[in-house]
Design an enzyme around this catalytic site. Sequence first.
Site, PDB file in Angstrom:
ATOM      1  CG  LEU A 133       1.440  -1.666   4.021  1.00 26.01           C
ATOM      2  CD1 LEU A 133       2.814  -2.231   3.669  1.00 26.01           C
ATOM      3  CD2 LEU A 133       1.528  -0.788   5.254  1.00 26.01           C
ATOM      4  CG  ASP A 134      -1.146   4.822   1.949  1.00 31.35           C
ATOM      5  OD1 ASP A 134      -2.284   4.352   2.134  1.00 31.35           O
ATOM      6  OD2 ASP A 134      -0.710   5.839   2.537  1.00 31.35           O
ATOM      7  NE  ARG A 135       0.048   1.739  -7.869  1.00 33.06           N
ATOM      8  CZ  ARG A 135      -0.604   1.750  -9.033  1.00 33.06           C
ATOM      9  NH1 ARG A 135      -1.797   2.326  -9.109  1.00 33.06           N
ATOM     10  NH2 ARG A 135      -0.077   1.184 -10.109  1.00 33.06           N
ATOM     11  CB  THR A 137       3.535   2.679   2.128  1.00 34.42           C
ATOM     12  OG1 THR A 137       3.025   4.015   2.260  1.00 34.42           O
ATOM     13  CG2 THR A 137       4.219   2.283   3.418  1.00 34.42           C
ATOM     14  NE  ARG A 234       1.104   9.466   1.612  1.00 30.56           N
ATOM     15  CZ  ARG A 234       0.407   9.122   0.534  1.00 30.56           C
ATOM     16  NH1 ARG A 234      -0.282   7.980   0.511  1.00 30.56           N
ATOM     17  NH2 ARG A 234       0.389   9.911  -0.525  1.00 30.56           N
TER      18      ARG A 234
END
Length: 311
Positions: A133-135, A137, A234
């Site tokens: 997961l993105d940092r 998120t 995003r």
Amino acid sequence: MPKVQFITVTRAESGQKLLRFLERRLLGDVPRSAVQRWIRKGQVRVDKGRKKPFDRIEAGQVVRIPPYTPGEEKPAQSGGGLTLVHQDADILAIAKPAGLAVHGGDGIDDSVAGRLAALYPDADFRPTLAHRLDRHTSGLLLAAANYESLRHLNHAFASGGVDKLYLAWVRGQWTGPDRTLLTDRLEKRGEPGSQTVRTGSGKTGLAEVTALVADREYSLVAVRLITGRTHQIRVQLASRGHPVVGDRKYGEGRERGPMRLHCHALRVDGTLLTLAPPWEGRWAVEPETLGRAMELLDGRDTLRGTPKPGM
């Protein structure tokens, strides 16, 4: 003086390639080149026989490791614990907070992977993350408790065998159809560490979106992620004039505060795991709204995640 070691492969480690097994089992920082040299020269034996680095090993086999002096062992991270949403013999589901990186790296001293290693320092097979997961998120993050499960999860994510549902607060009033299919070509640009993703060329990204709350200033949308490209949600939302609230990379510099993007539900092999977003105040999501979001996933299972604090 260092001595020869004989290690019996456990069930959790079964199926690994010999080189990877050794890298996980060796103490301290031992260069891969040294391990490969041991194998090539026959200093590593499996059931008294020679093996190649990428031969797979099975439970019950005995691996001979030659004497060696361990390099400096990296200290376990102590940045904090982790909250588990679900745990069984094969899978751990982690409630990842926004702002915590998934993996460590240059300038990143605290990460989910590091905390996992600190929680299970003596495990034969330390739980290993199966996706990212993105940092910034938040939401569900799955880790495998054994190597067989890791292979299965990796294949499931790569082949589209995992149902993924996200929630996002976006800028502006979402006026699309009840279920909008987003289709874009997505391409990474820039140097590693400062890459961005743009639409127009590259690999196809697919996602299905439905509005749950549609106001003039902000909208809450549910997103069923069909593919899993870098920054996909995003980028696809921002390219349509609806950047995720708090997204400083794709929000045209207007965003402040934490990013409001959350992985709410994952379904693997018929097991459904859910985690309500931790948002409060104007960003809080009512239970009935979460129920409407789940309609994007075909069918429902009964297993729901209940956080276990204090891990």
